[in-house]
Write an enzyme that holds these catalytic residues in place. Structure first.
Site, PDB file in Angstrom:
ATOM      1  N   ASP A  19     -12.105  -0.050   5.173  1.00 58.31           N
ATOM      2  CA  ASP A  19     -12.846   1.202   5.366  1.00 58.31           C
ATOM      3  C   ASP A  19     -14.359   0.980   5.299  1.00 58.31           C
ATOM      4  OD1 ASP A  19     -10.457   2.688   5.411  1.00 58.31           O
ATOM      5  OD2 ASP A  19     -10.483   2.939   3.229  1.00 58.31           O
ATOM      6  N   GLU A  51      -6.745   3.567  -5.636  1.00 59.52           N
ATOM      7  CA  GLU A  51      -7.966   3.838  -4.887  1.00 59.52           C
ATOM      8  C   GLU A  51      -8.487   5.183  -5.356  1.00 59.52           C
ATOM      9  OE1 GLU A  51      -9.731   4.361  -0.381  1.00 59.52           O
ATOM     10  OE2 GLU A  51      -7.846   5.279  -0.941  1.00 59.52           O
ATOM     11  N   ASP A  65       0.846  -1.178   0.000  1.00 53.43           N
ATOM     12  CA  ASP A  65       0.000   0.000   0.000  1.00 53.43           C
ATOM     13  C   ASP A  65       0.892   1.242   0.000  1.00 53.43           C
ATOM     14  OD1 ASP A  65      -2.186   1.755   0.529  1.00 53.43           O
ATOM     15  OD2 ASP A  65      -3.185   0.148   1.647  1.00 53.43           O
TER      16      ASP A  65
HETATM   17  C1  GLC Z   1      -7.749   5.603   2.137  1.00 51.53           C
HETATM   18  C2  GLC Z   1      -7.509   4.477   3.111  1.00 51.53           C
HETATM   19  C3  GLC Z   1      -8.045   4.891   4.443  1.00 51.53           C
HETATM   20  C4  GLC Z   1      -7.285   6.128   4.891  1.00 51.53           C
HETATM   21  C5  GLC Z   1      -7.330   7.225   3.824  1.00 51.53           C
HETATM   22  C6  GLC Z   1      -6.296   8.282   4.097  1.00 51.53           C
HETATM   23  O1  GLC Z   1      -9.081   5.864   1.915  1.00 51.53           O
HETATM   24  O2  GLC Z   1      -8.076   3.288   2.620  1.00 51.53           O
HETATM   25  O3  GLC Z   1      -7.981   3.872   5.398  1.00 51.53           O
HETATM   26  O4  GLC Z   1      -7.842   6.621   6.059  1.00 51.53           O
HETATM   27  O5  GLC Z   1      -7.059   6.744   2.553  1.00 51.53           O
HETATM   28  O6  GLC Z   1      -5.017   7.787   3.849  1.00 51.53           O
END
Ligand code: GLC
Ligand code: CA
Length: 539
Positions: free
Chosen positions: A318, A243, A97
């Site tokens: 999440d 994402e 990640d």
């Molecule tokens: C993404 C992650 C989440 C995090 C956010 C900020 O949405 O999946 O868990 O809080 O980014 O990094």
């Protein structure tokens, strides 16, 4: 090694909640290594591990203070190397990640910026005046630094400062991070909120909304991704997934269209917001299935047009658990979890399974507000209390808190469910019929078994990996039906989304049953689907 994108299945691990091996109540890298044979048995090809780098501990690892090290909480660099090796020995790749939109305010770059070093201040966004933008975790997106008399931008927590990608030095430093992990044998990357990296030239107040339209899918996202690709993972053809926060189908398709040489796949979230009233996360409604159908269809069609692959998923760290959110985890735990799984897995794209999903793990069902640990939930508890009744706050959090997806894995019925030898950092799900991994592995027709079948179908059936998706006419509200075709082969996938029986009829009687979560052996031209039945047939 580059892997075949078309039939790849990824398993997501939230290390903190997977398996503890040193008795501190927090999962660790050695815990993941210990469970590699289990994951191999499930049949997945790659594991995405959410951040385990040294962090400020504000957002469970998404506030990184050192991109090239392991947080001692999770282990050592040797533990990481051993994990990569153990995974490779089972033909499983590791996906990391990468949180490149922001760093922790404890990161040395930000610390130098705070000391007034101009070079490093330009790694972030320091402005004389804030705008009225809202942070995604509530409150203002700007934090005042009195000794500099400036405000810095943080789209998430105050301890997560947004990086300035316009600065070439920032981009170079981030390429270096990605290359560091590539050299350690990592085979894939998941890029956190990657469509937020291009901020506007001018920061302006907004008249309505939280300002996400100002920084989402910014002008240069694609260009930055292409540079990142060219300078890092593209050289080895690694698997990537972005994402995408509040994106549009057009933008998503452009980031994953192979001809653009940016990302292999992406996560979009529209299909998960079907239980948000007026698109608001904390305002809950019954899932809107007609919206779900049209979203899945629109996204699949657009990906097809762009020869692109979307990530297929319901769960992650999440999100609340899909079996509790869309299914019935009391009366139909197996039926609804398996239907939800096949509805997603037999589409075209790259499926992601989130830890616990393969055992039908339900929501947290915490009894007390004090049980929540997530920064977003803690902030929202305060903010919602201003306008919501106490009961509504409890109801909202219990339905949509991120902690629903973060409860520790229940492995067996020993003390602390075989997760740890001590009380874990977050409570186990309090569901009163909690199934453990060992319970599920003992059963013959289990949800684990169902996931094994779905993975196997993707690996072995070209129609699943490459076939076209089509949408036959259907007018029943609670039915989601789609078809797959490849060469002269055609499959139909029926999913009954609700707990009521639904009648269906076939124009031509299909030849074979590929999958049935009711163990159906026979088909009739007119028949009734059971609650949450999933039926896959070959014509
Ligand atoms: C993404 C992650 C989440 C995090 C956010 C900020 O949405 O999946 O868990 O809080 O980014 O990094
Ligand atoms: Ca531990």
């Amino acid at each position: 090694m580059s892997r075949n994108l078309e039939n790849l299945v990824v398993y997501q691990i939230y290390p903190r909640s997977f398996q503890d091996t040193n008795g501190d109540g927090i999962g660790d890298l050695n815990g993941i290594r210990k469970r590699i044979p289990y994951l191999h048995k499930l049949g997945i090809d790659m594991i995405w591990i959410t951040p385990f780098y040294p962090s400020g501990g504000k957002d469970n690892g998404y506030d990184i203070k050192d991109y090239k090290a392991i947080d001692p909480l999770f282990g050592t660099m040797d533990d990481f190397k051993n994990l990569v090796k153990e995974a490779k020995d089972h033909n499983i790749g590791i996906m990391l990640d990468m949180v490149l939109n922001h760093t922790s305010t404890l990161h040395p770059w930000f610390q130098k910026a705070l000391s007034g070093d101009k070079e490093y201040m330009d790694y972030y966004f320091f402005k004389d005046k804030p705008t009225n933008w809202e942070s995604k975790f509530g409150g203002s997106a700007w934090e005042y630094v009195p000794h500099l008399d400036k405000y810095y931008l943080h789209l998430f927590d105050t301890m997560q400062a947004d990086l300035n990608w316009e600065n070439e030095k920032v981009r170079e430093a981030l390429y270096d991070v990605v290359k560091f992990w590539m050299d350690l044998g990592v085979e894939g990357f998941r890029f956190d909120v990657i469509n937020l990296i291009s901020k506007p030239k001018e920061f302006k107040d907004v008249v309505i909304g939280d300002a996400r339209d100002q920084y989402t899918d910014g002008e240069k996202v694609l260009e930055y991704l292409q540079m990142l690709n060219k300078n890092t993972f593209g050289t080895k053809d690694l698997v990537t997934v972005g994402e995408l926060s509040s994106t549009t189908v057009e933008n998503a398709a452009s980031y994953v269209n192979p001809k653009n040489k940016a990302l292999s796949t992406a996560f979009g979230f529209h299909h998960l917001k079907i239980d948000y009233k007026d698109n608001k996360k904390w305002h809950i409604q019954k899932p809107d299935y007609s919206a779900l159908k049209s979203i899945l269809r629109t996204w699949q069609d657009s990906m097809e047009e762009n020869s692109a692959l979307m990530a297929l998923f319901w769960n992650n760290h999440d999100q609340p658990r899909s079996v509790s959110r869309l299914g019935d985890d009391i009366n139909y735990p197996f039926e609804s979890a398996s239907m939800i799984a096949s509805m997603m897995h037999l589409l075209k794209g790259m499926p992601y399974i989130y830890q616990g999903e393969e055992i039908g793990l339900p929501n947290a069902y915490f009894e007390s507000m004090d049980d929540y640990r997530d920064i977003e939930s803690i902030n929202m508890k305060e903010i919602l209390s201003e306008t919501f009744s106490k009961e509504d706050v409890v109801q909202s959090l219990s339905a949509h808190s991120r902690d629903n997806g973060r409860t520790p894995m229940p492995w067996d019925h020993t003390k602390h469910y075989g997760f740890s030898t001590t009380t874990p950092w977050l409570k186990f799900s309090q569901h009163n019929n909690l199934q453990t991994v060992s319970d599920v592995l003992e059963k013959e027709n289990s949800i684990f078994n169902w996931y094994q079948k779905l993975i196997d179908l993707r690996h072995t059936e070209t129609i699943v990996s490459k076939g076209k998706v089509f949408w036959p006419e259907d007018d029943h509200e609670s039915l989601l039906v789609y078809g797959r075709s490849y060469g002269d082969e055609t499959w139909l996938v029926y999913n009954n989304l609700e707990d009521k029986a639904v009648s269906i009829s076939f124009e031509t009687l299909p030849q074979t049953i590929i999958l049935s979560n009711y163990n159906r052996k026979e088909l009739k031209s007119s028949m009734t689907l059971n609650p949450y039945e999933s039926l896959v047939v070959k014509l």
